[in-house]
Design a protein around this motif. Structure first.
Motif, PDB file in Angstrom:
ATOM      1  N   GLU A  40       7.958   2.691   4.161  1.00  0.00           N
ATOM      2  CA  GLU A  40       8.850   1.628   4.400  1.00  0.00           C
ATOM      3  C   GLU A  40       9.220   0.885   3.504  1.00  0.00           C
ATOM      4  O   GLU A  40      10.360   0.185   3.492  1.00  0.00           O
ATOM      5  CB  GLU A  40       8.050   0.694   5.392  1.00  0.00           C
ATOM      6  CG  GLU A  40       7.096  -0.375   4.617  1.00  0.00           C
ATOM      7  CD  GLU A  40       5.863   0.371   4.159  1.00  0.00           C
ATOM      8  OE1 GLU A  40       5.621   1.459   4.092  1.00  0.00           O
ATOM      9  OE2 GLU A  40       4.839  -0.343   4.226  1.00  0.00           O
ATOM     10  N   THR A  41       8.822   0.927   2.252  1.00  0.00           N
ATOM     11  CA  THR A  41       9.288   0.424   0.936  1.00  0.00           C
ATOM     12  C   THR A  41      10.384   1.348   0.270  1.00  0.00           C
ATOM     13  O   THR A  41      11.403   1.073   0.001  1.00  0.00           O
ATOM     14  CB  THR A  41       8.186  -0.076  -0.065  1.00  0.00           C
ATOM     15  OG1 THR A  41       7.579   1.260  -0.143  1.00  0.00           O
ATOM     16  CG2 THR A  41       7.255  -0.942   0.661  1.00  0.00           C
ATOM     17  N   VAL A  42      10.018   2.440  -0.550  1.00  0.00           N
ATOM     18  CA  VAL A  42      10.806   3.461  -1.175  1.00  0.00           C
ATOM     19  C   VAL A  42      10.125   4.787  -0.926  1.00  0.00           C
ATOM     20  O   VAL A  42       8.942   4.960  -0.575  1.00  0.00           O
ATOM     21  CB  VAL A  42      10.580   3.061  -2.658  1.00  0.00           C
ATOM     22  CG1 VAL A  42      11.342   1.552  -3.043  1.00  0.00           C
ATOM     23  CG2 VAL A  42       9.402   3.109  -3.295  1.00  0.00           C
ATOM     24  N   VAL A  84      -2.846   4.937  -3.961  1.00  0.00           N
ATOM     25  CA  VAL A  84      -3.538   5.984  -3.309  1.00  0.00           C
ATOM     26  C   VAL A  84      -2.991   5.308  -1.908  1.00  0.00           C
ATOM     27  O   VAL A  84      -3.287   4.240  -1.336  1.00  0.00           O
ATOM     28  CB  VAL A  84      -4.787   5.822  -3.273  1.00  0.00           C
ATOM     29  CG1 VAL A  84      -5.564   6.969  -2.256  1.00  0.00           C
ATOM     30  CG2 VAL A  84      -5.316   6.544  -4.822  1.00  0.00           C
ATOM     31  N   HIS A  85      -2.433   6.327  -1.068  1.00  0.00           N
ATOM     32  CA  HIS A  85      -2.045   6.061   0.337  1.00  0.00           C
ATOM     33  C   HIS A  85      -2.773   6.765   1.218  1.00  0.00           C
ATOM     34  O   HIS A  85      -3.385   7.815   1.190  1.00  0.00           O
ATOM     35  CB  HIS A  85      -0.624   6.558   0.546  1.00  0.00           C
ATOM     36  CG  HIS A  85       0.334   6.014  -0.319  1.00  0.00           C
ATOM     37  ND1 HIS A  85       0.368   6.142  -1.849  1.00  0.00           N
ATOM     38  CD2 HIS A  85       1.539   5.266  -0.107  1.00  0.00           C
ATOM     39  CE1 HIS A  85       1.467   5.450  -2.124  1.00  0.00           C
ATOM     40  NE2 HIS A  85       2.221   4.736  -1.302  1.00  0.00           N
ATOM     41  N   ILE A  86      -3.337   5.659   2.189  1.00  0.00           N
ATOM     42  CA  ILE A  86      -4.000   6.470   3.362  1.00  0.00           C
ATOM     43  C   ILE A  86      -3.488   5.934   4.712  1.00  0.00           C
ATOM     44  O   ILE A  86      -2.751   5.034   4.888  1.00  0.00           O
ATOM     45  CB  ILE A  86      -5.656   5.456   3.138  1.00  0.00           C
ATOM     46  CG1 ILE A  86      -5.457   4.253   3.228  1.00  0.00           C
ATOM     47  CG2 ILE A  86      -6.323   5.888   1.811  1.00  0.00           C
ATOM     48  CD1 ILE A  86      -6.447   3.066   3.523  1.00  0.00           C
ATOM     49  N   GLU A 108       9.332  -2.123  -3.741  1.00  0.00           N
ATOM     50  CA  GLU A 108       7.977  -1.577  -3.629  1.00  0.00           C
ATOM     51  C   GLU A 108       6.994  -2.737  -2.972  1.00  0.00           C
ATOM     52  O   GLU A 108       7.470  -3.701  -3.248  1.00  0.00           O
ATOM     53  CB  GLU A 108       7.461  -1.124  -4.964  1.00  0.00           C
ATOM     54  CG  GLU A 108       8.248   0.233  -5.497  1.00  0.00           C
ATOM     55  CD  GLU A 108       9.589  -0.756  -6.504  1.00  0.00           C
ATOM     56  OE1 GLU A 108       9.978  -1.625  -6.263  1.00  0.00           O
ATOM     57  OE2 GLU A 108       9.981   0.294  -7.358  1.00  0.00           O
ATOM     58  N   SER A 109       5.854  -2.171  -2.490  1.00  0.00           N
ATOM     59  CA  SER A 109       4.923  -2.934  -2.292  1.00  0.00           C
ATOM     60  C   SER A 109       4.340  -3.913  -3.311  1.00  0.00           C
ATOM     61  O   SER A 109       4.623  -3.869  -4.219  1.00  0.00           O
ATOM     62  CB  SER A 109       3.669  -2.201  -1.717  1.00  0.00           C
ATOM     63  OG  SER A 109       3.065  -1.640  -3.083  1.00  0.00           O
ATOM     64  N   THR A 110       3.867  -4.993  -2.690  1.00  0.00           N
ATOM     65  CA  THR A 110       3.170  -6.153  -3.576  1.00  0.00           C
ATOM     66  C   THR A 110       1.913  -5.580  -4.179  1.00  0.00           C
ATOM     67  O   THR A 110       1.096  -4.971  -3.232  1.00  0.00           O
ATOM     68  CB  THR A 110       3.068  -7.475  -2.877  1.00  0.00           C
ATOM     69  OG1 THR A 110       4.207  -8.056  -2.227  1.00  0.00           O
ATOM     70  CG2 THR A 110       2.341  -8.550  -3.631  1.00  0.00           C
TER      71      THR A 110
END
Ligand code: TXA
Ligand code: MG
Length: 344
Positions: free
Chosen positions: A35-37, A67-69, A182-184
Motif C-alpha cells: 500500500e506504500t511503495v 521484514v514483511h509478514i 513508505e511506512s513510518t
C-alpha cells in the motif's frame, strides 16, 4: 512480469502469484506492490536470497531491511518480546504502513537482514497482493523499496522495471500503490517509542493510540546522527539540481526568472492550485494542496518525471509539517539535499 488483479480474486491472478511465491521459495528476488511503495522481496531466512536484494539495488550493506509478514504467528517466531504499547499499535494499525522495531530472537533470520543489529523492523502490509504472496510462500519476506538505491521509491511496476529490469527474477504488477510514501518506522525498544522515519501513519495517529511518542532528533537537525541507518543516505533525488522554496508563489517565480536569465532550463514542483500560476519550462503538479494525501501519492512519480524532462534545475514548494505533511517534507528535504531557499 506478472499482472495481477488487485483483489486477487480470479484464478489467473492466483496462479501467477503461485509462480512468484515459488521463486521466493527458491531464494530468488521478486518485486511486489504494497500500500506504500513497491518492495523488492526475498526469503528473509536465507543469506543467499537477501544478498541478491543488496546487489540488485546497489544498497549499502549496513542498511537493514524491513521484514514483511502476513500473520502475527510469523512475527512471534522472530521477535524476542512485544511490549504492551506495540501490541496496541498492532491492533490499531496492522495491516498498514507502520514498521515496528523489536529485539530479534537469535538465529531466526539471515544476519544480512538486520545488518548485524540486535533489532528487526517488521510490518504487515495492507495490500491483498502482498499478503497473499507472503501467505503462499510461507516465509518472512525481507523487502526494501524496489528502486535503485538513491532514486525515488517506485509507486508503479513500471518504475520498478525502469530501475531493476534484468537484475531481479520478476515483478508482480498490482497497479499503482495507494499511500505513495513508505511506512513510518517506529522504534519500540524504548519506554517512549521513537519515530525513526515519518511515513504513512502519522505522529498524531500514533499519539492518539498510545500517548507520547518521540521524534529522532536527526530528523529535524541534520547535524545529529540518525538512529535508523537508512536515514543517513542521500535519497529520492532527481538528476537536476532541486531546491525547496519557503515563500510565496511570486517569490518562487522570481527564482525561476533568475535561473532562466542565466540560460538554465527550469522545472517547478507544485500542486494543482498553483500550477497555472508559474511560467517555467516544465511545471508538474504532485496533487492538490487541499488534500496532502494526494501529494504523498503523487510525490515519487512526479520526481521521477523530472528525470525524463530536459531541466537543469527544479524549484519546489514546501508543505505544512503536520499529518502526512511530515513524511512529504522529510522526503522532499532529502531529495533537495537540504537546499531550502527562504523568502526574506
Ligand atoms: O513502506 C515501506 O516501508 C517499504 C515497503 C516496501 O514496505 N519498504 C521500505 O524499505 O521503505 P526500505 O528498506 O527502503 O527502508 C527501510 C528503513 C530504512 O531507513 C532502514 O534503515 C530502517 O527502515 N530500518 C530497518 N530495520 C531497522 C532497524 N532494525 N533499526 C533501525 N532502522 C531500521
Ligand atoms: Mg527505500
Amino acid at each position: 512480469y506478472w499482472t495481477v488483479d488487485k483483489n486477487v480474486d480470479n484464478s489467473e491472478s492466483y496462479s501467477q502469484l503461485e509462480e512468484a511465491a515459488e521463486l521466493l521459495q527458491q531464494n530468488e528476488t521478486v518485486a511486489f506492490p504494497t500500500e506504500t511503495v513497491y518492495g523488492l522481496g526475498a526469503n528473509a531466512k536465507s543469506d543467499q536470497a537477501v544478498k541478491k536484494i543488496f546487489e540488485a539495488k546497489g544498497r549499502p550493506s549496513d542498511n537493514p531491511l524491513i521484514v514483511h509478514i502476513a500473520s502475527k504467528e510469523q512475527m512471534n517466531e522472530i521477535v524476542e518480546e512485544i511490549p504492551e504499547q506495540a501490541e496496541m499499535l498492532i491492533e490499531r494499525f496492522w495491516p498498514g504502513p507502520l514498521t515496528l522495531i523489536f529485539k530479534i530472537k537469535k538465529d531466526t533470520l539471515s544476519s544480512l537482514v538486520t545488518a548485524g543489529l540486535q533489532t528487526v523492523g517488521i510490518r504487515m502490509p495492507d495490500h491483498p497482493v502482498a499478503l497473499e504472496l507472503i501467505k503462499k510462500c510461507g516465509l518472512p519476506i525481507a523487502a526494501p523499496s524496489a528502486n535503485t538505491s538513491g532514486k525515488p521509491s517506485p509507486t508503479t511496476a513500471d518504475h520498478v522495471f525502469q530501475d531493476l529490469n534484468g537484475r531481479i527474477a520478476g515483478i508482480v504488477d498490482g497497479g499503482a500503490t495507494g499511500v505513495g510514501v513508505e511506512s513510518t518506522v517506529l522504534d519500540c525498544t524504548e519506554a517512549v517509542p521513537v519515530i525513526l522515519r515519518p511515513g504513512g501513519i502519522t505522529r498524531e495517529q500514533l499519539e492518539d493510540a498510545i500517548g507520547q511518542v518521540s521524534y529522532d532528533p536527526s530528523l529535524s537537525n541534520i547535524k545529529e546522527a540518525p538512529r535508523s541507518p537508512g536515514m543517513k543516505y542521500t535519497h529520492y533525488a532527481p538528476q537536476a539540481k532541486f531546491s525547496l522554496v519557503k515563500g510565496s508563489p511570486e517569490f518562487l517565480q522570481t527564482l525561476v526568472n533568475e535561473a532562466k536569465a542565466e540560460g538554465l532550463r527550469v522545472g517547478v514542483f507544485t500542486t494543482e492550485e498553483h500550477a497555472a500560476f508559474y511560467e517555467a519550462d516544465h511545471v508538474l503538479s504532485a496533487g492538490t494542496s487541499q488534500d496532502l494525501a494526494t501529494v504523498a501519492a503523487g510525490l515519487y512519480d512526479t520526481l521521477r518525471k523530472f528525470d525524463t524532462l530536459p531541466v537543469d534545475c527544479i524549484f519546489g514548494e514546501v508543505f505544512p509539517v503536520e499529518g502526512i505533511g511530515q513524511a512529504i517534507m522529510n522526503r522532499l528535504t532529502k531529495a533537495a539535499g537540504h537546499r531550502i531557499i527562504e523568502e526574506k
